[in-house]
Write an enzyme that holds these catalytic residues in place. Sequence first.
Site, PDB file in Angstrom:
ATOM      1  N   SER A   1      10.552   5.662 -10.780  1.00  0.00           N
ATOM      2  CA  SER A   1      10.431   4.862 -11.988  1.00  0.00           C
ATOM      3  C   SER A   1       9.021   4.845 -12.571  1.00  0.00           C
ATOM      4  O   SER A   1       8.851   4.615 -13.757  1.00  0.00           O
ATOM      5  CB  SER A   1      10.882   3.434 -11.709  1.00  0.00           C
TER       6      SER A   1
ATOM      7  N   SER B   1       9.425   5.591  -6.066  1.00  0.00           N
ATOM      8  CA  SER B   1       8.894   5.518  -7.427  1.00  0.00           C
ATOM      9  C   SER B   1       7.399   5.747  -7.585  1.00  0.00           C
ATOM     10  O   SER B   1       6.912   5.828  -8.714  1.00  0.00           O
ATOM     11  CB  SER B   1       9.257   4.180  -8.062  1.00  0.00           C
TER      12      SER B   1
ATOM     13  N   LYS C   1       1.233  -0.257 -13.709  1.00  0.00           N
ATOM     14  CA  LYS C   1       2.672  -0.203 -14.012  1.00  0.00           C
ATOM     15  C   LYS C   1       3.133  -1.548 -14.565  1.00  0.00           C
ATOM     16  O   LYS C   1       2.729  -2.609 -14.064  1.00  0.00           O
ATOM     17  CB  LYS C   1       3.423   0.156 -12.725  1.00  0.00           C
TER      18      LYS C   1
HETATM   19  N1  GLN Z   1      14.781   6.014  -7.975  1.00  0.00           N
HETATM   20  C1  GLN Z   1      15.063   4.955  -7.055  1.00  0.00           C
HETATM   21  C2  GLN Z   1      15.966   3.949  -7.712  1.00  0.00           C
HETATM   22  O1  GLN Z   1      16.390   4.201  -8.791  1.00  0.00           O
HETATM   23  C3  GLN Z   1      13.801   4.346  -6.566  1.00  0.00           C
HETATM   24  C4  GLN Z   1      13.186   3.401  -7.512  1.00  0.00           C
HETATM   25  C5  GLN Z   1      11.911   2.788  -7.048  1.00  0.00           C
HETATM   26  O2  GLN Z   1      11.301   3.220  -6.063  1.00  0.00           O
HETATM   27  N2  GLN Z   1      11.513   1.735  -7.729  1.00  0.00           N
HETATM   28  O3  GLN Z   1      16.255   2.920  -7.201  1.00  0.00           O
END
Ligand code: GLN
Length: 487
Positions: A151, A175, A76
């Site tokens: 994400s 994410s 990532k």
């Molecule tokens: N979707 C969540 C957010 O927007 C989690 C994001 C993540 O785990 N990096 O914060």
Amino acid sequence: MSDLTKMSAAQLAKAIAGKEASAVEVTTAHLDRIAAVDDQVHAFLHVDREGALAAAAAVDRGEVTGPLAGVPIAVKDIVATKGVPTTAASKILEGWRPPYDATIVERLRAAGLPMLGKTNMDEFAMGSSTEYSAYGATKNPWDLGRIPGGSGGGSSASLAAYEAPLAIGTDTGGSIRQPGAVTGTVGAKPTYGGTSRYGLIAFSSSLDTPGPCARTVEDAALLHSVIAGHDWRDSTSIPKPVPDVVGAARLGATGDLSGVKLGIVKEFAGDGSEPGVLSAFHESLEALVKLGAEVVEVSCPHFQYALPAYYLIAPSEASSNLARFDGVRYGLRVGDDGNRSLEEVMSLTREAGFGPEVKRRIILGTYALSSGYYDAYYGQAQKVRTLITRDFESAFERVDVLVSPTTPFVAFPFGSRTSDPYQMYLADLFTIPTNLYGGPAISVPCGLSEGLPVGFQVMAPTMADDRMYRVAAALESAVGTFTPPAL
Ligand code: GLN
């Protein structure tokens, strides 16, 4: 598609160790697959062909050995990789090449995993669909008109598209797990502090956790054991031995769960999960009961406040962490024409460099931390966090693990949740409580709803990561793995 790209990481490692395939052949097959399909999927922001092939050649020369030596991996783009572009999918970091490797990347290199490239994501890991990437969204290999989750959508999509057998994600609120769920792949968030944060671009430091993404539970466990373990460079890293996650996954795969107690959370019922998600979840529960598990209902009364608490804590920490992107130290600088003040240059840089969701979080977080509001917002959210932790602790006095759907809905069409941030935030309804507590959780594919994958989540007590792998592997042995239509 070459047969090598269809194999699991465990199978590839065995083939390489047995000299049935070279690491260079395996890596080349995946690079060729990326070249063939990534125009459609857009899982990668950067492909490092040369670097990957050099690492593979070192394995073939016998210079590096290990249980996953020669098995390529996608990382990532929020993880710092020495000399390889790292943007966190933001314009503000365009062109940045870190001068050092994250600890987990160091460990991947030392274990001989050739890095194929850097995967797409929502900017600074804020989002659930990759639609907030500054470089365009990743497409879900199951249906190119739908989101791959976020994400870390690029990491999970690269697995579902057979571009990589393994990938690294980071999980702050879901994410790793939510993209795993909607792409029919496995995603595990280790115990917070079980994997090092050194070299992650910080989003919310008290929540960020790097972890493995794979197509099978055993592969996720193998990768977990390569990257996990104490790191003195991360002050929150836990100085304890890594649980035997590989042994636990193999035990689970024998399909015996006798004596294992699964808790279902009363408060999660009626939380608007799609009917297809609920039926796949309940069928999976029945399958686990057939393997000997017992199902117990538990109450976690504070879980209903997890989402609002997260959206105070995470943006607060983000507003502080993202202050470092000031146009001076990294990447983009706008308006530095010799006539403007430092403050003006910083403001122009941040205005141009950050996308709308990142700005929303910075504003929210700055407000929540401001004097006069600090106790009412940030302070309250921290108290809720403690109550949620207590809910987990008392639940784990009665059951071994908690289980739930990973996410309330299957992959949604592009554009369907971007106009209302709250609709996007709901994707993490079931994943966020674990982050606030700090325990491990995994998403494993458990069925299809209208032809799209559904994820089953297993949550375990802190440092009992092995338990979740055992249950996940048992479920996988009962329901099998899921393959998207050919690209
Ligand atoms: N979707 C969540 C957010 O927007 C989690 C994001 C993540 O785990 N990096 O914060």
